[in-house]
Design a protein around this motif. Structure first.
Motif, PDB file in Angstrom:
ATOM      1  N   GLU A  63       0.840  -1.203   0.000  1.00  0.00           N
ATOM      2  CA  GLU A  63       0.119   0.033  -0.077  1.00  0.00           C
ATOM      3  C   GLU A  63       0.882   1.113   0.064  1.00  0.00           C
ATOM      4  O   GLU A  63       0.470   2.303  -0.682  1.00  0.00           O
ATOM      5  CB  GLU A  63      -0.997  -0.041   1.480  1.00  0.00           C
ATOM      6  CG  GLU A  63      -1.923   1.184   1.368  1.00  0.00           C
ATOM      7  CD  GLU A  63      -3.004   1.016   2.381  1.00  0.00           C
ATOM      8  OE1 GLU A  63      -3.188   2.092   2.969  1.00  0.00           O
ATOM      9  OE2 GLU A  63      -3.206   0.025   2.741  1.00  0.00           O
ATOM     10  N   ILE A  64       2.021   1.391   0.620  1.00  0.00           N
ATOM     11  CA  ILE A  64       2.767   2.262   0.815  1.00  0.00           C
ATOM     12  C   ILE A  64       3.751   2.460  -0.439  1.00  0.00           C
ATOM     13  O   ILE A  64       3.988   3.535  -1.193  1.00  0.00           O
ATOM     14  CB  ILE A  64       3.707   2.192   2.118  1.00  0.00           C
ATOM     15  CG1 ILE A  64       2.835   2.207   3.175  1.00  0.00           C
ATOM     16  CG2 ILE A  64       4.947   3.271   2.011  1.00  0.00           C
ATOM     17  CD1 ILE A  64       3.569   1.842   4.477  1.00  0.00           C
ATOM     18  N   GLY A  99       3.751   0.560  -3.485  1.00  0.00           N
ATOM     19  CA  GLY A  99       3.194  -0.056  -4.632  1.00  0.00           C
ATOM     20  C   GLY A  99       3.277  -1.609  -4.964  1.00  0.00           C
ATOM     21  O   GLY A  99       4.124  -2.142  -4.372  1.00  0.00           O
ATOM     22  N   GLU A 100       2.211  -2.127  -5.890  1.00  0.00           N
ATOM     23  CA  GLU A 100       2.055  -3.465  -5.919  1.00  0.00           C
ATOM     24  C   GLU A 100       3.523  -4.244  -6.531  1.00  0.00           C
ATOM     25  O   GLU A 100       3.631  -5.177  -6.170  1.00  0.00           O
ATOM     26  CB  GLU A 100       1.057  -3.925  -7.078  1.00  0.00           C
ATOM     27  CG  GLU A 100       0.570  -5.232  -7.261  1.00  0.00           C
ATOM     28  CD  GLU A 100       0.237  -5.885  -5.982  1.00  0.00           C
ATOM     29  OE1 GLU A 100       0.543  -6.783  -5.823  1.00  0.00           O
ATOM     30  OE2 GLU A 100      -0.539  -5.311  -5.203  1.00  0.00           O
ATOM     31  N   ASN A 101       4.159  -3.492  -7.207  1.00  0.00           N
ATOM     32  CA  ASN A 101       5.438  -4.159  -7.661  1.00  0.00           C
ATOM     33  C   ASN A 101       6.587  -4.673  -6.647  1.00  0.00           C
ATOM     34  O   ASN A 101       7.324  -5.326  -6.706  1.00  0.00           O
ATOM     35  CB  ASN A 101       6.261  -3.052  -8.525  1.00  0.00           C
ATOM     36  CG  ASN A 101       5.574  -2.755  -9.953  1.00  0.00           C
ATOM     37  OD1 ASN A 101       4.949  -3.655 -10.245  1.00  0.00           O
ATOM     38  ND2 ASN A 101       5.894  -1.753 -10.421  1.00  0.00           N
ATOM     39  N   MET A 102       6.110  -4.047  -5.364  1.00  0.00           N
ATOM     40  CA  MET A 102       7.147  -4.481  -4.256  1.00  0.00           C
ATOM     41  C   MET A 102       6.389  -5.753  -3.460  1.00  0.00           C
ATOM     42  O   MET A 102       7.246  -6.297  -2.872  1.00  0.00           O
ATOM     43  CB  MET A 102       7.150  -3.290  -3.340  1.00  0.00           C
ATOM     44  CG  MET A 102       7.725  -2.015  -3.811  1.00  0.00           C
ATOM     45  SD  MET A 102       9.220  -2.446  -4.678  1.00  0.00           S
ATOM     46  CE  MET A 102      10.286  -2.408  -2.936  1.00  0.00           C
ATOM     47  N   ARG A 103       5.428  -6.294  -3.809  1.00  0.00           N
ATOM     48  CA  ARG A 103       4.991  -7.639  -3.186  1.00  0.00           C
ATOM     49  C   ARG A 103       5.917  -8.620  -3.321  1.00  0.00           C
ATOM     50  O   ARG A 103       5.996  -9.342  -2.252  1.00  0.00           O
ATOM     51  CB  ARG A 103       3.498  -7.790  -3.759  1.00  0.00           C
ATOM     52  CG  ARG A 103       2.760  -9.005  -3.117  1.00  0.00           C
ATOM     53  CD  ARG A 103       1.451  -9.544  -3.562  1.00  0.00           C
ATOM     54  NE  ARG A 103       0.543  -8.121  -3.286  1.00  0.00           N
ATOM     55  CZ  ARG A 103      -0.232  -7.846  -2.256  1.00  0.00           C
ATOM     56  NH1 ARG A 103       0.217  -8.562  -1.294  1.00  0.00           N
ATOM     57  NH2 ARG A 103      -1.024  -6.672  -2.367  1.00  0.00           N
ATOM     58  N   GLY A 104       6.198  -8.953  -4.593  1.00  0.00           N
ATOM     59  CA  GLY A 104       7.152 -10.047  -4.640  1.00  0.00           C
ATOM     60  C   GLY A 104       8.269 -10.032  -3.955  1.00  0.00           C
ATOM     61  O   GLY A 104       9.201 -11.122  -4.108  1.00  0.00           O
ATOM     62  N   VAL A 105       8.888  -8.751  -3.452  1.00  0.00           N
ATOM     63  CA  VAL A 105      10.323  -8.768  -2.844  1.00  0.00           C
ATOM     64  C   VAL A 105      10.229  -8.096  -1.524  1.00  0.00           C
ATOM     65  O   VAL A 105      11.030  -7.790  -0.905  1.00  0.00           O
ATOM     66  CB  VAL A 105      11.133  -7.578  -3.726  1.00  0.00           C
ATOM     67  CG1 VAL A 105      11.445  -8.312  -5.237  1.00  0.00           C
ATOM     68  CG2 VAL A 105      10.493  -6.356  -3.954  1.00  0.00           C
ATOM     69  N   THR A 106       9.104  -8.157  -0.918  1.00  0.00           N
ATOM     70  CA  THR A 106       8.828  -7.852   0.445  1.00  0.00           C
ATOM     71  C   THR A 106       8.961  -9.022   1.275  1.00  0.00           C
ATOM     72  O   THR A 106       8.411  -9.837   1.084  1.00  0.00           O
ATOM     73  CB  THR A 106       7.390  -7.099   0.743  1.00  0.00           C
ATOM     74  OG1 THR A 106       7.344  -5.906  -0.219  1.00  0.00           O
ATOM     75  CG2 THR A 106       7.175  -6.800   2.340  1.00  0.00           C
TER      76      THR A 106
END
Length: 76
Positions: free
Chosen positions: A32-33, A35-42
């Motif tokens: 949410e903070i 962006g969706e592109n960060m989901r796979g690397v969080t």
């Protein structure tokens, strides 16, 4: 860069299902903070701390103490 979220909890407080919820919800918060592109690397790490090796106000806490607090009771 990848976000790394490190959560420390007292052992035997959270169930495996609750830990899954923690991972999912913290990942969602980061996405949410950032962006969706960060989901796979969080990355979310949950570390269990042994009972008695974590304290608040100078008093060590156990899983039993935390469970009492969850119920609205005073910890020992």
């Amino acid at each position: 860069t990848m976000p790394i979220v490190n959560v420390k909890v007292i052992e035997d407080v959270f169930t495996p299902e609750q830990k899954t919820q923690i991972i999912t919800k913290l990942t969602d918060a980061m996405v949410e903070i950032e962006g969706e592109n960060m989901r796979g690397v969080t990355w979310v790490y949950i570390e269990d701390i042994k009972q008695g090796e974590f304290g608040i106000g100078g008093q060590p806490l156990t899983a039993a103490d935390v469970h009492k607090l969850q119920k609205g009771e005073a910890a020992a």
